[in-house]
Design an enzyme around this catalytic site. Structure first.
Site, PDB file in Angstrom:
ATOM      1  N   THR A 248      81.781  56.276  56.760  1.00  0.00           N
ATOM      2  CA  THR A 248      80.385  57.029  57.325  1.00  0.00           C
ATOM      3  C   THR A 248      80.521  57.453  59.148  1.00  0.00           C
ATOM      4  O   THR A 248      80.965  58.673  59.490  1.00  0.00           O
ATOM      5  CB  THR A 248      79.269  56.890  56.711  1.00  0.00           C
ATOM      6  OG1 THR A 248      78.911  56.696  55.212  1.00  0.00           O
ATOM      7  CG2 THR A 248      77.680  57.374  57.544  1.00  0.00           C
TER       8      THR A 248
ATOM      9  N   GLY B  34      89.318  46.379  49.950  1.00  0.00           N
ATOM     10  CA  GLY B  34      88.978  47.426  50.515  1.00  0.00           C
ATOM     11  C   GLY B  34      89.719  46.291  51.919  1.00  0.00           C
ATOM     12  O   GLY B  34      88.751  45.240  51.888  1.00  0.00           O
ATOM     13  N   ALA B  35      89.869  46.678  53.176  1.00  0.00           N
ATOM     14  CA  ALA B  35      90.098  45.914  53.563  1.00  0.00           C
ATOM     15  C   ALA B  35      88.704  45.458  54.839  1.00  0.00           C
ATOM     16  O   ALA B  35      88.227  44.258  55.565  1.00  0.00           O
ATOM     17  CB  ALA B  35      90.759  46.555  54.977  1.00  0.00           C
ATOM     18  N   ASP B  36      87.935  46.291  55.127  1.00  0.00           N
ATOM     19  CA  ASP B  36      86.169  46.188  55.138  1.00  0.00           C
ATOM     20  C   ASP B  36      85.666  44.766  54.695  1.00  0.00           C
ATOM     21  O   ASP B  36      85.362  44.491  55.587  1.00  0.00           O
ATOM     22  CB  ASP B  36      85.496  47.335  55.592  1.00  0.00           C
ATOM     23  CG  ASP B  36      85.050  47.918  53.783  1.00  0.00           C
ATOM     24  OD1 ASP B  36      86.220  46.851  53.259  1.00  0.00           O
ATOM     25  OD2 ASP B  36      84.036  48.990  53.713  1.00  0.00           O
TER      26      ASP B  36
END
Ligand SMILES: Nc1ncnc2c1ncn2[C@@H]1O[C@H](COP(=O)(O)OP(=O)(O)O)[C@@H](O)[C@H]1O
Ligand SMILES: CC(C)(COP(=O)(O)O)[C@@H](O)C(=O)NCCC(=O)O
Ligand SMILES: [K+]
Length: 256
Positions: A22, A107-109
């Site tokens: 987002t 996911g990298a996050d």
């Protein structure tokens, strides 16, 4: 192109980027501290023009990108091609271990959140990121990433109804005043906010049941505040957690 990289002899300043689905958040980090958010761009609007505008006046020596949007990661790799640049992956020097069959999928996050929670709080930990998706990531007592949960984020509760029904409006969520809704919008607030808290609580309990030790439970992401205030199991809300994890990984990459 207005990319300004300085080779300071003093403390290295790194531009940290959290490129999520987002919003994309930018902050400057050094070995010792995370500076306040420098910019936030809706991810769909990321372009050389919006990057140049948002980063005008910022100076940095290196760029460390955490991305879960490959097309935008490619755009930024190109935009920052004149700077020392690194993209976080499971192969980066993260300072945590990973116990996961296919670590390239994570996911990298989610990895950044695991690093952030271990450093800002402790492990064992459960870190919950209330973004486009909601992710729950489990860090074992020895700072090992163990896995987690992915579910639709809070926006799914409102977008879905507005898109798939004739009479339900698009609403901004806020705390319901009572469980018995007295209007369409009230009823939708209850369904989304109370309903979502139920989802979160159940997942926390299931995760805790499978974890040895007593995990600290920390929330981050755009909807963390609203949801966490009614979930007693969540002990802390830390808006900067992902960027803090990125800062620690960047320091390990560029300064060791
Ligand atoms: N100013 C804002 N702009 C956009 N979303 C916001 C804002 N304030 C709160 N939100 C909420 O935060 C969510 C996005 O959270 P964020 O953590 O930025 O997601 P992601 O990390 O997936 O990009 C939105 O879906 C919305 O519900
Ligand atoms: C689960 C996510 C969509 C969350 O993204 P976000 O809500 O932060 O934008 C992202 O971490 C992702 O695309 N992960 C890859 C799949 C995985 O982690 O297994
Ligand atoms: K995120």
């Amino acid at each position: 192109m207005a990319v300004r990289c300085h080779n300071l002899l003093e403390i290295m300043r790194c531009l940290l980027i959290d490129n999520s689905n987002t919003r994309t958040k930018f902050a400057i980090g050094t070995e010792n501290e995370l500076k306040p958010l420098a910019a936030r761009i809706p991810t769909r609007d990321l372009s050389p023009t919006t990057l140049t505008e948002a980063l005008q006046g910022e100076s940095y020596d290196c760029v460390y990108l955490c991305s879960v949007v490959p097309e935008k990661a490619a755009l930024m790799a190109e935009f920052f091609q004149n700077c020392p640049f690194h993209k976080l992956s499971y192969q980066s020097d993260l300072g945590i271990q990973i116990d996961y069959p296919k670590p390239e999928q994570i996911g990298a996050d989610r990895l950044a959140n695991a690093i952030g929670v271990h450093h800002l709080f402790r492990s064992p930990a459960i870190v919950i990121d209330f973004g486009t998706a909601v992710t729950f990531d489990v860090v074992g007592a020895d700072a090992t990433y163990l896995g987690g949960v992915i579910a639709p984020g809070l926006p799914s509760m409102t977008d879905y109804l507005a898109n798939r029904t004739a009479l339900l409006p698009k609403i901004e969520l806020s705390e319901p005043t009572s469980a018995i809704g007295k209007s369409t919008v009230d009823a939708m607030h209850v369904g989304a906010v109370y309903g979502y808290r139920g989802l979160v609580r159940e997942i926390i309990h299931k995760l805790r049941d499978e974890m040895p030790g007593d995990p600290v439970i920390v929330a981050t992401g755009g909807d963390a505040e609203l949801i966490a205030q009614g979930v007693e199991e969540i002990q802390h809300v830390s808006p900067i957690l992902t960027l803090e994890g990125i800062r620690i990984a960047a320091t390990r990459h560029f300064q060791s």
